[in-house]
Design a protein around this motif. Structure first.
Motif, PDB file in Angstrom:
ATOM      1  N   VAL A   1      44.322  90.373 -26.238  1.00 44.42           N
ATOM      2  CA  VAL A   1      43.967  89.011 -26.753  1.00 44.42           C
ATOM      3  C   VAL A   1      43.399  89.072 -28.179  1.00 44.42           C
ATOM      4  CG1 VAL A   1      41.998  87.233 -26.364  1.00 44.42           C
ATOM      5  CG2 VAL A   1      43.501  87.944 -24.463  1.00 44.42           C
ATOM      6  N   GLN A   2      43.673  88.698 -29.052  1.00 50.47           N
ATOM      7  CA  GLN A   2      43.109  88.618 -30.567  1.00 50.47           C
ATOM      8  C   GLN A   2      42.292  87.456 -30.654  1.00 50.47           C
ATOM      9  OE1 GLN A   2      43.711  91.209 -32.710  1.00 50.47           O
ATOM     10  NE2 GLN A   2      44.767  92.094 -30.996  1.00 50.47           N
ATOM     11  N   SER A   3      41.621  87.352 -31.677  1.00 52.71           N
ATOM     12  CA  SER A   3      40.464  86.397 -31.980  1.00 52.71           C
ATOM     13  C   SER A   3      41.420  85.069 -32.565  1.00 52.71           C
ATOM     14  CB  SER A   3      39.892  86.765 -33.338  1.00 52.71           C
ATOM     15  OG  SER A   3      39.125  85.515 -33.740  1.00 52.71           O
ATOM     16  N   GLY A   4      41.095  84.043 -31.703  1.00 54.38           N
ATOM     17  CA  GLY A   4      41.757  82.679 -31.912  1.00 54.38           C
ATOM     18  C   GLY A   4      42.833  82.527 -30.747  1.00 54.38           C
ATOM     19  N   ASP A   5      43.180  83.525 -29.856  1.00 52.75           N
ATOM     20  CA  ASP A   5      44.264  83.473 -28.805  1.00 52.75           C
ATOM     21  C   ASP A   5      43.543  82.575 -27.694  1.00 52.75           C
ATOM     22  OD1 ASP A   5      45.850  84.784 -30.124  1.00 52.75           O
ATOM     23  OD2 ASP A   5      45.834  86.730 -28.949  1.00 52.75           O
ATOM     24  N   CYS A   6      44.277  81.939 -26.956  1.00 53.52           N
ATOM     25  CA  CYS A   6      43.932  81.091 -25.717  1.00 53.52           C
ATOM     26  C   CYS A   6      43.982  81.908 -24.533  1.00 53.52           C
ATOM     27  CB  CYS A   6      44.518  79.936 -25.820  1.00 53.52           C
ATOM     28  SG  CYS A   6      44.246  78.608 -26.920  1.00 53.52           S
ATOM     29  N   VAL A   7      43.110  81.758 -23.801  1.00 52.96           N
ATOM     30  CA  VAL A   7      43.077  82.048 -22.402  1.00 52.96           C
ATOM     31  C   VAL A   7      42.726  81.063 -21.494  1.00 52.96           C
ATOM     32  CG1 VAL A   7      41.909  83.933 -20.879  1.00 52.96           C
ATOM     33  CG2 VAL A   7      42.112  84.421 -23.323  1.00 52.96           C
ATOM     34  N   ALA A   8      43.470  81.022 -20.330  1.00 53.65           N
ATOM     35  CA  ALA A   8      43.459  79.590 -19.317  1.00 53.65           C
ATOM     36  C   ALA A   8      42.763  80.001 -18.126  1.00 53.65           C
ATOM     37  CB  ALA A   8      45.044  79.363 -19.178  1.00 53.65           C
ATOM     38  N   ILE A   9      42.313  79.087 -17.501  1.00 50.63           N
ATOM     39  CA  ILE A   9      41.380  79.247 -16.397  1.00 50.63           C
ATOM     40  C   ILE A   9      41.752  78.203 -15.587  1.00 50.63           C
ATOM     41  CG2 ILE A   9      39.057  79.743 -15.193  1.00 50.63           C
ATOM     42  CD1 ILE A   9      38.048  80.234 -18.178  1.00 50.63           C
ATOM     43  N   CYS A  10      41.799  78.028 -14.183  1.00 48.78           N
ATOM     44  CA  CYS A  10      42.330  77.148 -13.506  1.00 48.78           C
ATOM     45  C   CYS A  10      41.705  77.524 -11.961  1.00 48.78           C
ATOM     46  CB  CYS A  10      43.617  76.732 -13.269  1.00 48.78           C
ATOM     47  SG  CYS A  10      43.834  75.187 -12.288  1.00 48.78           S
ATOM     48  N   GLY A  11      40.576  76.792 -11.424  1.00 48.96           N
ATOM     49  CA  GLY A  11      40.144  76.909 -10.289  1.00 48.96           C
ATOM     50  C   GLY A  11      38.786  76.187 -10.052  1.00 48.96           C
ATOM     51  N   LEU A  12      38.191  76.335  -8.838  1.00 49.44           N
ATOM     52  CA  LEU A  12      37.117  75.810  -8.303  1.00 49.44           C
ATOM     53  C   LEU A  12      35.810  76.247  -9.433  1.00 49.44           C
ATOM     54  CD1 LEU A  12      37.480  75.550  -4.802  1.00 49.44           C
ATOM     55  CD2 LEU A  12      37.693  73.316  -6.393  1.00 49.44           C
ATOM     56  N   ASN A  13      34.864  75.538  -9.709  1.00 52.12           N
ATOM     57  CA  ASN A  13      33.594  76.099 -10.116  1.00 52.12           C
ATOM     58  C   ASN A  13      33.174  77.182  -9.305  1.00 52.12           C
ATOM     59  OD1 ASN A  13      33.829  73.944 -11.641  1.00 52.12           O
ATOM     60  ND2 ASN A  13      31.738  72.748 -10.882  1.00 52.12           N
ATOM     61  N   GLY A  14      32.511  78.152  -9.992  1.00 46.85           N
ATOM     62  CA  GLY A  14      31.870  79.461  -9.314  1.00 46.85           C
ATOM     63  C   GLY A  14      31.421  80.530 -10.614  1.00 46.85           C
ATOM     64  N   TRP A  15      30.697  81.392 -10.074  1.00 49.10           N
ATOM     65  CA  TRP A  15      30.094  82.319 -10.882  1.00 49.10           C
ATOM     66  C   TRP A  15      31.274  83.045 -11.859  1.00 49.10           C
ATOM     67  CZ3 TRP A  15      31.448  87.328 -11.720  1.00 49.10           C
ATOM     68  CH2 TRP A  15      31.950  88.033 -10.733  1.00 49.10           C
ATOM     69  N   ALA A  16      32.296  83.209 -11.382  1.00 45.80           N
ATOM     70  CA  ALA A  16      33.249  83.990 -12.413  1.00 45.80           C
ATOM     71  C   ALA A  16      33.835  82.858 -13.446  1.00 45.80           C
ATOM     72  CB  ALA A  16      34.318  84.259 -11.243  1.00 45.80           C
TER      73      ALA A  16
END
Length: 506
Positions: A60-75
């Motif tokens: 992952v480089q500066s400006g790249d997107c990283v996706a998240i999909c899930g319930l609220n949690g500490w992670a």
């Protein structure tokens, strides 16, 4: 070393850096309270470092997107900080989206890492270019994390680079991705600091971390050294128990949640005395409900009106203006709001017009959609850029804004944005449907609910069931009505206001 307080007084600072400063100065202070786990600022900072290293190892480089999909949690919370620390742009996706829509959003964002609950990823046809990391358990997530004590390569953050992309809900085509910059989010963090969020603050969040409704509280809270209390699902008694136990000072809720809380039989038995202020946004907020909250719930009540795209926002400090509960308040400091007519010219005070606004908190644009970005912009004679809301309103003599109607036909159900065109495209695929229009109708439980009006079929319930099997959970039709023809204007436009009036009468 620059202190957190000094950072928060600056014009710009990296969000991840201010979290590190809080961890250095107050390592044992609570940062995140989530189901099954609590994190101090030192622990949050450590996880952010490990996540950032993992992302950099992945490429992952500066400006790249990283996706998240899930319930609220500490992670999920730690991922926000870790992705930003690696210079990435967070793409939080709605778990209520269809698998097809999620794949489209991943492609649009160009994310190559997808942190998601396993049940979500298992239903998706993920391309080979996307690596899935499970968020289902500490063990699953921990297996991906680098070892403790690692430090990421430092990354310089440009104020105008993407902080996050918030996607509209969608079932067909690619949902629109609203890009917010680091500078915009930093302005939100500092605007709420001091008077609302301090290191002694505790905010409870029961809406998802992919929603801007949640983020406008979550980010300023921990950014100013406060504690965020996360709920995976909203339940009235659990909300009240957490508020009492964690001595919560602030909450962000949508109107339907307030309604359910005030209807909770034991509401008045809970100690909510720590509350200093409560927020509300995302849907019509009845004046009667506001009055009941002011009477029975300690602390102030502020309603916000604005868009995820940013622009101009209004705030109603209901506890200070109990005679203005029918309005959405006045423009916030540093926000300019105008009303314009059909020709794009400002209207005089007291007249109705489309709401346009500008401020220091405006989206960069819709990702990969320059034409749609231009369509939502309006410029005054001096060349200042405003964001068009599509809503119609009127200012009273005291400068308070009353919403009259929604020119855009977007439906807000339970605080979630639903776009009728997405639903119409699905209903139109039914073999018996000749024409379709989807409108929002009032709902006591959800604020608004989507309803389909169709021409052609003989069995309305069969069409509803067929359609709902293809929609995300928050998009499903509450009802389908069969008519002989849809009302249209002289130029062929479906008259949705007339459809709404018919349903009210019939």
């Amino acid at each position: 070393m620059t202190t957190a307080a000094e950072m928060l007084q600056s014009e710009f600072c990296s969000f991840a850096d201010v979290i590190h400063a809080h961890a250095t100065e107050r390592p044992g202070a609570g940062a995140i309270v989530a189901p099954g786990k609590r994190l101090t600022f030192a622990e949050l900072d450590s996880y952010a470092d490990r996540i950032a290293v993992g992302l950099q190892q992945h490429g992952v480089q500066s400006g790249d997107c990283v996706a998240i999909c899930g319930l609220n949690g500490w992670a999920y919370a730690a991922l926000w900080v870790g992705i930003l620390r690696a210079g990435g742009c967070v793409a939080p996706l709605a778990q209520s989206s269809t698998p097809e829509a999620l794949v489209l959003m991943l492609a649009d964002s160009a994310a190559t890492l997808f942190f998601a609950d396993a049940n979500i990823a298992s239903e998706m046809d993920l391309p080979d270019t996307v690596t899935h990391v499970s968020l289902d358990s500490d063990a699953a997530f921990g297996a991906w994390l680098p070892e403790e004590g690692v430090s990421p390569d430092p990354v310089a953050i440009d104020p105008e680079q993407g902080f996050n992309i918030i996607y509209s809900s969608g079932t067909t085509g690619t949902p629109k991705g609203i890009v917010h910059s680091h500078q915009m989010r930093w302005r939100q963090v500092t605007a709420f600091g001091g008077a609302i969020f301090t290191p002694d603050s505790s905010a409870i969040l029961s809406t998802p971390l992919y929603s801007n409704t949640t983020l406008v509280t979550f980010l300023p809270c921990i950014g100013n050294g406060g504690k965020a209390v996360l709920m995976q699902k909203f339940k009235t008694r659990e909300f009240l128990e957490l508020s009492e136990r964690e001595k919560v000072t602030t909450a962000m809720l949508v109107p339907v949640q307030y309604k359910r809380l005030m209807e909770e039989p034991d509401f008045d038995s809970f100690d909510l005395s720590a509350y200093q202020v409560k927020f509300c946004t995302s849907a019509p907020f009845a004046a009667e409900l506001k009055a009941d909250i002011l009477k029975r719930w300690p602390g102030g009540l502020v309603e916000f009106y604005g868009m995820t795209e940013g622009g101009g926002s209004c705030a109603l400090r209901a506890h200070e203006f109990p005679d203005k509960l029918h309005t959405v308040g006045q423009p916030m400091p540093g926000h300019e709001i105008l009303l314009i007519d059909e020709e794009g010219k400002p209207v005089p005070q007291g007249e109705v017009g489309e709401i346009v606004g500008r401020s220091g908190t405006m989206m960069k644009g819709y990702k990969n959609r320059p034409e749609q970005t231009r369509e939502t912009e309006w410029y005054d004679e001096a060349g200042n850029r405003f964001i068009r809301t599509g809503d119609v309103g009127r200012f009273d003599e005291d400068g308070f804004l009353t919403l009259m109607d929604r020119r855009k036909d977007m439906i807000i159900s339970g605080g979630f944005n639903i776009y009728p065109s997405d639903l119409e495209a699905v209903v139109a695929e039914h073999p018996e449907v000749e024409e379709v229009a989807v409108i929002g109708v009032p709902s006591e439980d959800w604020g608004e609910s989507p309803v389909g009006v169709v021409v052609g079929p003989s069995d309305a319930e069969a069409v509803r069931n067929w359609t709902n099997e293809k929609l995300g959970k928050t998009q499903r039709l509450a009802a389908v009505h069969i008519v002989d023809e849809l009302p249209r204007s002289a130029i062929g436009k479906v008259l949705k206001r007339e459809l709404r009036d018919r349903l009210k009468l019939g």
